[in-house]
Scaffold this motif. Structure first.
Motif, mmCIF file in Angstrom:
data_model
loop_
_atom_site.group_PDB
_atom_site.id
_atom_site.type_symbol
_atom_site.label_atom_id
_atom_site.label_comp_id
_atom_site.label_asym_id
_atom_site.label_seq_id
_atom_site.Cartn_x
_atom_site.Cartn_y
_atom_site.Cartn_z
ATOM 1 N N THR A 105 0.835 3.890 -3.140
ATOM 2 C CA THR A 105 -0.286 2.939 -3.104
ATOM 3 C C THR A 105 -0.349 2.139 -4.397
ATOM 4 N N ALA A 106 -0.159 2.834 -5.538
ATOM 5 C CA ALA A 106 -0.184 2.148 -6.830
ATOM 6 C C ALA A 106 0.984 1.184 -6.964
ATOM 7 N N LEU A 107 2.155 1.582 -6.475
ATOM 8 C CA LEU A 107 3.321 0.692 -6.550
ATOM 9 C C LEU A 107 3.118 -0.557 -5.696
ATOM 10 N N ALA A 108 2.506 -0.388 -4.536
ATOM 11 C CA ALA A 108 2.225 -1.561 -3.708
ATOM 12 C C ALA A 108 1.289 -2.511 -4.439
ATOM 13 N N ALA A 109 0.279 -1.965 -5.112
ATOM 14 C CA ALA A 109 -0.631 -2.806 -5.894
ATOM 15 C C ALA A 109 0.108 -3.464 -7.047
ATOM 16 N N ALA A 110 1.057 -2.747 -7.651
ATOM 17 C CA ALA A 110 1.856 -3.334 -8.729
ATOM 18 C C ALA A 110 2.676 -4.510 -8.207
ATOM 19 N N ALA A 111 3.263 -4.338 -7.027
ATOM 20 C CA ALA A 111 4.027 -5.439 -6.433
ATOM 21 C C ALA A 111 3.120 -6.626 -6.133
ATOM 22 N N ARG A 112 1.918 -6.362 -5.657
ATOM 23 C CA ARG A 112 0.956 -7.437 -5.402
ATOM 24 C C ARG A 112 0.612 -8.164 -6.701
ATOM 25 N N SER A 113 0.501 -7.406 -7.794
ATOM 26 C CA SER A 113 0.129 -8.040 -9.061
ATOM 27 C C SER A 113 1.177 -9.043 -9.510
ATOM 28 N N ARG A 114 2.376 -8.895 -9.001
ATOM 29 C CA ARG A 114 3.468 -9.816 -9.346
ATOM 30 C C ARG A 114 3.699 -10.868 -8.269
ATOM 31 N N GLY A 115 2.722 -11.004 -7.389
ATOM 32 C CA GLY A 115 2.817 -12.011 -6.333
ATOM 33 C C GLY A 115 3.539 -11.546 -5.095
ATOM 34 N N GLY A 116 3.797 -10.245 -4.991
ATOM 35 C CA GLY A 116 4.508 -9.728 -3.835
ATOM 36 C C GLY A 116 3.708 -9.877 -2.548
ATOM 37 N N LEU B 88 -0.810 -1.287 9.917
ATOM 38 C CA LEU B 88 -0.322 -2.467 9.198
ATOM 39 C C LEU B 88 -0.294 -2.221 7.696
ATOM 40 N N GLU B 89 -1.313 -1.541 7.181
ATOM 41 C CA GLU B 89 -1.350 -1.237 5.749
ATOM 42 C C GLU B 89 -0.192 -0.341 5.351
ATOM 43 N N ARG B 90 0.125 0.650 6.194
ATOM 44 C CA ARG B 90 1.262 1.518 5.896
ATOM 45 C C ARG B 90 2.566 0.743 5.870
ATOM 46 N N ARG B 91 2.742 -0.125 6.854
ATOM 47 C CA ARG B 91 3.990 -0.907 6.913
ATOM 48 C C ARG B 91 4.074 -1.886 5.755
ATOM 49 N N ALA B 92 2.961 -2.528 5.425
ATOM 50 C CA ALA B 92 2.960 -3.457 4.283
ATOM 51 C C ALA B 92 3.232 -2.717 2.981
ATOM 52 N N ARG B 93 2.607 -1.548 2.829
ATOM 53 C CA ARG B 93 2.828 -0.754 1.614
ATOM 54 C C ARG B 93 4.297 -0.353 1.490
ATOM 55 N N ALA B 94 4.885 0.087 2.600
ATOM 56 C CA ALA B 94 6.292 0.485 2.566
ATOM 57 C C ALA B 94 7.178 -0.695 2.165
ATOM 58 N N HIS B 95 6.879 -1.868 2.699
ATOM 59 C CA HIS B 95 7.658 -3.059 2.353
ATOM 60 C C HIS B 95 7.547 -3.375 0.862
ATOM 61 N N LEU B 96 6.341 -3.334 0.335
ATOM 62 C CA LEU B 96 6.123 -3.653 -1.074
ATOM 63 C C LEU B 96 6.756 -2.606 -1.986
ATOM 64 N N VAL B 97 6.643 -1.347 -1.602
ATOM 65 C CA VAL B 97 7.230 -0.285 -2.413
ATOM 66 C C VAL B 97 8.751 -0.437 -2.465
ATOM 67 N N ASP B 98 9.357 -0.774 -1.337
ATOM 68 C CA ASP B 98 10.811 -0.968 -1.314
ATOM 69 C C ASP B 98 11.240 -2.048 -2.302
ATOM 70 N N ARG B 99 10.402 -3.077 -2.427
ATOM 71 C CA ARG B 99 10.763 -4.190 -3.318
ATOM 72 C C ARG B 99 10.781 -3.783 -4.780
ATOM 73 N N ILE B 100 9.937 -2.819 -5.148
ATOM 74 C CA ILE B 100 9.735 -2.525 -6.563
ATOM 75 C C ILE B 100 10.192 -1.114 -6.946
ATOM 76 N N CYS B 101 10.639 -0.357 -5.955
ATOM 77 C CA CYS B 101 10.964 1.048 -6.190
ATOM 78 C C CYS B 101 12.070 1.212 -7.233
#
Length: 292
Positions: free
Chosen positions: A82-93, A212-225
């Protein structure tokens, strides 16, 4: 940079020249500090509720990721994904589910779920009027029979006729009451159905939102993992086996690694002892830091 005015400490943090502030030994309640950074009122049960100094902070508004990693202390625990998804969002993800997720959230906010009405009361009222109508109907039928028999026998039936007229009027009144009770029950049952339908719609929307939140989170986490795992390897004081499972590490190590890959505008409050100085922490995190 920090200055003191009476019992209030004013902090200006965020400009390149003021990215690191050390407030250790200044009597600052970390919870009040974090609340000031986030523009919130501190709760009454902070870690240092008796601290005398209050805090005024001049900094950029925090992004949502600050809720996860904006205060790092020994008791820190975070939900890493959840935190990683928020981190990706902070960078415009962004995630492919964002538009649909926004629609579902709007539908949920617009949905009104009426409270279920009392159906038992109207149902009991109708049952009571049904019983009364049946009882009086039997009485009317019996009186009519007695009147008819009296007439055929040539007896005076004026008293029976008066009693029959009274019973007939009462029957009419009871039937009117029954009709009103039936309408009231139908209205209550209709509202109950509407309430059930609305609750069911809300449940479906909530399930859809969660999916949808789970799928979006997984997508964002993959980007920044990958960046997170790289950061994990350099977290000061991290356990030697932290890289074995970056999603199953202590909260301080995980929070610092997430903070390093996030785009933080507001200062991170550090009370974890992982850095020698506030400057060192600000440089490693590439973010404003207040050390307490």
């Amino acid at each position: 940079m920090s200055t003191e005015e009476g019992s209030t400490v004013h902090i200006c943090c965020g400009r390149e020249a003021d990215r690191a502030v050390d407030l250790r030994g200044r009597g600052i309640d970390p919870e009040r500090l974090v609340a000031a950074i986030r523009g919130q009122a501190p709760s009454s049960g902070g870690e240092s509720a008796d601290a005398e100094a209050t805090v005024a902070v001049d900094c950029a508004p925090p992004r949502p990721v600050h809720e996860h990693v904006g205060w790092v202390r020994p008791a820190t625990t975070i939900r890493v994904r959840t935190a990683l998804a928020a981190a990706a969002r902070s960078r415009g993800g962004e995630a492919p589910q964002d538009d649909e997720l926004a629609e579902v959230r709007e539908a949920l906010s617009d949905l009104t779920v009426p409270s279920p009405p009392d159906v038992r009361g109207p149902r009991e009222r109708l049952a009571g009027t049904d019983a009364a109508v049946d009882r009086i109907h039997e009485r009317v039928a019996a009186l009519r029979g007695r009147v008819q028999a009296g007439r055929e026998a040539g007896r005076d039936v004026s008293d029976l006729e008066a009693e029959l007229a009274d019973a007939t009027r009462e029957l009419s009144e009871r039937e009117t009451e029954r009709a009103a009770a039936r309408e009231a029950l139908e209205r209550a049952e209709r509202r109950a159905r509407e309430s059930r339908d609305a609750r069911e719609r809300r449940r479906r929307l909530e399930d859809r939102r969660a999916n949808l939140e789970r799928r979006a989170r997984a997508h964002l986490v993959d980007r920044i993992c990958g960046e997170y795992e790289t950061a994990m390897a350099t977290v000061p004081g991290a356990p030697a086996d932290a890289a074995d499972d970056p999603f199953d590490v202590d909260g301080v190590t995980a929070a610092l690694a997430v903070a390093r890959v996030a785009e933080l505008r507001a200062p991170v409050v550090l009370a974890c002892g992982r850095f020698e100085t506030a400057d060192t922490a600000a440089e490693w995190l590439d973010a404003p830091v207040v050390r307490v």
